[in-house]
Design an enzyme around this catalytic site. Structure first.
Site, PDB file in Angstrom:
ATOM      1  N   GLU A  55       1.958   1.752  -3.598  1.00 46.78           N
ATOM      2  CA  GLU A  55       1.035   2.384  -4.301  1.00 46.78           C
ATOM      3  C   GLU A  55       0.974   3.943  -4.113  1.00 46.78           C
ATOM      4  O   GLU A  55       1.013   4.721  -5.173  1.00 46.78           O
ATOM      5  CB  GLU A  55      -0.240   1.823  -4.037  1.00 46.78           C
ATOM      6  CG  GLU A  55      -1.405   2.594  -4.858  1.00 46.78           C
ATOM      7  CD  GLU A  55      -2.632   2.665  -3.788  1.00 46.78           C
ATOM      8  OE1 GLU A  55      -3.283   3.715  -3.721  1.00 46.78           O
ATOM      9  OE2 GLU A  55      -3.219   1.621  -3.046  1.00 46.78           O
ATOM     10  N   HIS A  56       0.982   4.636  -3.074  1.00 48.82           N
ATOM     11  CA  HIS A  56       0.949   5.804  -2.586  1.00 48.82           C
ATOM     12  C   HIS A  56       2.078   6.526  -3.302  1.00 48.82           C
ATOM     13  O   HIS A  56       2.082   7.502  -4.160  1.00 48.82           O
ATOM     14  CB  HIS A  56       1.037   5.995  -1.298  1.00 48.82           C
ATOM     15  CG  HIS A  56      -0.159   6.174  -0.522  1.00 48.82           C
ATOM     16  ND1 HIS A  56      -0.759   7.272  -0.032  1.00 48.82           N
ATOM     17  CD2 HIS A  56      -1.417   4.906  -0.360  1.00 48.82           C
ATOM     18  CE1 HIS A  56      -1.907   6.862   0.532  1.00 48.82           C
ATOM     19  NE2 HIS A  56      -1.987   5.772   0.306  1.00 48.82           N
ATOM     20  N   HIS A 104       0.872  -1.195  -0.003  1.00 49.26           N
ATOM     21  CA  HIS A 104      -0.038   0.074  -0.092  1.00 49.26           C
ATOM     22  C   HIS A 104       0.758   1.118  -0.041  1.00 49.26           C
ATOM     23  O   HIS A 104       0.544   2.244  -0.821  1.00 49.26           O
ATOM     24  CB  HIS A 104      -1.082   0.100   1.197  1.00 49.26           C
ATOM     25  CG  HIS A 104      -1.717   1.141   1.341  1.00 49.26           C
ATOM     26  ND1 HIS A 104      -1.300   2.247   2.410  1.00 49.26           N
ATOM     27  CD2 HIS A 104      -2.846   1.521   0.571  1.00 49.26           C
ATOM     28  CE1 HIS A 104      -2.276   2.973   2.145  1.00 49.26           C
ATOM     29  NE2 HIS A 104      -3.093   2.803   1.178  1.00 49.26           N
TER      30      HIS A 104
END
Length: 420
Positions: free
Chosen positions: A50-51, A47
């Protein structure tokens, strides 16, 4: 509609569907790497990655990434799930080449600058804090953890704050090197798209990527149990899960029809019995989700602390009743709802591109709509009743409770009520 597929020599897969008459398109890269592919030390890194994809590449700053898409009226976004990470854009048809260039740039060329890592760390820690402050979000993380304890499938996608606080560039780069190979990538595009043009561009961008062996996933082992967090809230949050079929098991259609008939809409049994007749809650639903090797039937309701026991017990009684007398009309209505939801969703190029990617990830092909409709229509009353009966037969259940839930029944008590 014209659906076409292509595989590069290194395993990179391309799937497109031209939708005549559309002046827009959705295009993205879906990568078979998500929270489930992390080691315990990496929990949350997929995650975080992804950022960071939007925080700058070797060719573009974070502002230039945003401007490149928004200057042509489009939008760009991403998400991380337990088995996949997606980066995608929606643009006008004339700007598909640009969108593919930008999306591929953020996937293949992120720079992971130390300054941007620190900025985004604060954003993600705020996101984790927000999730903890949102009971009807965090309860599903707790339910997942108790359903699949001590294994990657049970861990939070966001990760714990203490791990996110320590991730550095090498952690992000390591996850990419382990999981972002061409074999794990699927480019999907739908709308006003030209397949041959996209293939040519993909050959140039992705053709030289080197295949790699991704680590094998640990099997999902649904063992069940209970987690109960007592807190003074306005609502008592109740979430219950049973193991269900995986994506490739055709029983997934039976599970989804059951979930729809049981708690998928205003006409469903749970909504009618628990909310409409008894007024025990505002929100209640059932859903059937699936992974590559397991699945979960989830039941959720929010109610007051003094009603949570009654609501939980009635839910168990309704499962037993469904196993005994779920009828033709309910199954037919649920089947129609599923087919309508599928067909309505596919009017959107974004939904269609996502379906293309997911089907290729699961089946290495895209089943026709007729094939899917035939499978839904093949679900019978008896198969739905048998599925409900399988929930009664002593299989493990997982229970998550949050709020004024001190007096709520335990998972053992609920299962005992089921088999009584």
């Amino acid at each position: 509609m014209t659906l076409q597929t292509h595989r590069l020599k290194n395993g990179f897969r391309i799937v497109t569907e031209n939708m005549p008459g559309l002046k827009s398109a959705s295009i993205g890269i879906w990568i078979k790497a998500g929270g489930r592919h992390e080691s315990i030390e990496q929990n949350g890194v997929a995650h975080f990655l992804e950022h960071m994809a939007f925080k700058g590449t070797k060719r573009r700053s974070s502002l230039q990434i945003a401007e490149a898409i928004e200057d042509v009226g489009g939008y760009i976004n991403a998400y991380t799930s337990r088995e996949m990470t997606a980066y995608y854009a929606r643009v006008l048809s004339d700007d598909v080449d640009l969108a593919l260039d930008v999306v591929s740039d953020i996937v293949l060329n992120p720079v992971f600058s130390s300054a941007e890592i620190e900025v985004e760390r604060g954003v993600i820690l705020s996101e984790i804090g927000q999730a903890l402050d949102t009971p009807d979000d965090i309860i599903f993380d707790w339910l997942q953890e108790v359903s699949y304890p001590d294994q990657p499938l049970g861990r939070s996608i966001l990760g714990p704050a203490e791990r996110v606080s320590n991730f550095q560039k090498q952690d992000l780069s390591k996850f990419v090197s382990e999981n972002y190979g061409p074999d794990q990538m699927i480019l999907a595009a739908a709308g006003g798209v030209d397949h041959e043009s996209i293939v040519r561009q993909c050959e140039e961008i992705f053709g030289n990527l080197v295949s790699r062996n991704q680590n094998q996933l640990l099997p999902g082992n649904f063992s069940g149990g209970e987690v109960r967090h007592i807190k003074e809230l306005e609502q008592a949050h109740f979430a219950l899960a049973f193991e269900g079929p995986n994506y490739k098991n055709l029983d997934i259609y039976t599970a989804q029809v059951f979930a729809t008939a049981f708690g998928g809409g205003m006409s469903s049994r749970l909504f009618q019995e628990v909310r409409e007749k008894r007024g025990l809650c505002y929100s209640i639903f059932a859903s059937a989700g699936a992974y590559s090797d397991t699945g979960t039937l989830t039941l959720y309701a929010g109610t007051s602390g003094d009603k949570v026991s009654e609501l939980a017990n009635i839910t168990m009684d309704e499962i037993k009743r469904a196993a005994d007398n779920m009828n033709e009309n309910e199954v037919a209505r649920a089947s129609v709802q599923m087919k309508a939801g599928l067909l309505m969703g596919l009017e959107s190029p974004s939904s269609r591109a996502e379906r293309l990617a997911r089907m290729v990830a699961i089946w290495d092909r895209v089943p026709t709509l007729d094939e899917v409709v035939e499978r839904i229509d093949g679900v019978t009353v008896n198969s739905v009743r048998n599925f409900a009966a399988s929930l009664i037969g002593g299989s493990p259940a997982a229970l998550a409770l949050y709020g004024p839930v001190k007096d709520a029944p335990s998972v053992e008590e609920l299962q005992a009520r089921l088999v009584a």
